[in-house]
Design an enzyme around this catalytic site. Structure first.
Site, PDB file in Angstrom:
ATOM      1  N   HIS A 116      71.606  66.208  35.709  1.00 30.01           N
ATOM      2  CA  HIS A 116      73.020  65.881  35.915  1.00 30.01           C
ATOM      3  C   HIS A 116      73.823  67.137  36.239  1.00 30.01           C
ATOM      4  CE1 HIS A 116      72.341  62.149  33.135  1.00 30.01           C
ATOM      5  NE2 HIS A 116      71.669  62.087  34.269  1.00 30.01           N
TER       6      HIS A 116
ATOM      7  N   HIS B 143      73.866  55.844  39.820  1.00 31.92           N
ATOM      8  CA  HIS B 143      73.281  56.881  38.961  1.00 31.92           C
ATOM      9  C   HIS B 143      71.923  57.341  39.501  1.00 31.92           C
ATOM     10  CE1 HIS B 143      72.747  59.312  35.397  1.00 31.92           C
ATOM     11  NE2 HIS B 143      71.482  58.952  35.448  1.00 31.92           N
TER      12      HIS B 143
ATOM     13  N   ASP C 272      70.792  61.209  40.316  1.00 29.08           N
ATOM     14  CA  ASP C 272      69.548  61.876  39.908  1.00 29.08           C
ATOM     15  C   ASP C 272      68.811  62.481  41.105  1.00 29.08           C
ATOM     16  OD1 ASP C 272      69.856  61.391  37.206  1.00 29.08           O
ATOM     17  OD2 ASP C 272      68.596  59.601  37.189  1.00 29.08           O
TER      18      ASP C 272
ATOM     19  N   HIS D 209      62.512  60.274  38.230  1.00 30.85           N
ATOM     20  CA  HIS D 209      62.422  61.731  38.321  1.00 30.85           C
ATOM     21  C   HIS D 209      61.055  62.200  38.806  1.00 30.85           C
ATOM     22  CE1 HIS D 209      66.337  62.275  36.581  1.00 30.85           C
ATOM     23  NE2 HIS D 209      66.007  61.599  35.495  1.00 30.85           N
TER      24      HIS D 209
END
Length: 211
Positions: free
Chosen positions: A12, A167, A171, A194
């Protein structure tokens, strides 16, 4: 002699730095960057409270020489050369999230702060154990992510109707900034996390000899 170290939950912060074009910064923390409210908004606010210093030196953008694809059938992410940095993301979860699609072009920090930065980490009731292992859903601390049950968000009012997919874009922007350079590329992703973003990053490093 410097010893190696590792820091967790950096995506973030990196996302906010990527959006603001910050490449030289001293960050002091313990073993992890604070989750704060689960978004990048507070990092953006902190950046805006101080002056950004323009420094001399070459800071060029990375433009992939061709299209790169990672696809395992369930998750996919591609990156290809473009004139600007754009992320296109598709989510496809069971209801209440359902299908969500969003496209974001990083034209300015303001666009990022309005469209992407406020979007928070999310999870599902059945995954609370996993969330706790990541430092979320700790006892009474239920204000740093959005928890979804069968009827929708349980603990938060949504900031966007499609906050989850935004969101995911947040990322991607953060993970790819591990390259240390802005990107002139279009990223198209579906249901990635991720690990997929970092795998793409490693592929770019190998192919482009990015140090």
């Amino acid at each position: 002699k410097l010893e190696s170290s590792s820091v967790q939950t950096i995506e973030h912060l990196l996302s906010a730095l990527h959006a603001h074009g910050i490449s030289n910064l001293l960050v002091k923390c313990n073993e992890e960057v604070p989750v704060l409210d689960g978004s990048a908004l507070e990092f953006c606010n902190a950046i805006n409270e101080v002056a950004i210093c323009e420094q001399s030196g070459e800071w060029f953008a990375l433009k992939p020489p061709r299209k790169f694809v990672l696809d395992n059938g369930k998750e996919s992410i591609t990156i290809e050369p473009a004139d600007s940095f754009t992320v296109v993301y598709d989510l496809d979860y069971p209801e209440p999230l359902g299908k969500q699609h969003y496209q974001f072009e990083l034209k300015s920090p303001k666009d990022y702060e309005e469209q992407i930065a406020p979007a928070r980490t999310f999870g599902f009731v059945q995954d609370v154990g996993y969330l706790q292992s990541k430092g979320l859903a700790q006892g009474g601390r239920m204000d740093n992510f959005v928890l979804y049950g069968k009827d929708g968000a349980l603990n938060q009012s949504l900031r966007f109707s499609d906050e989850a997919v935004r969101h995911k874009i947040l990322d991607v922007i953060g993970d790819l900034y591990l390259l240390g350079r802005p990107l002139q590329a279009k990223v198209t992703a579906k249901m990635t996390g991720h690990s997929d973003n970092v795998e793409l990053l490693k592929l770019l490093q190998r192919e482009m000899a990015v140090v």
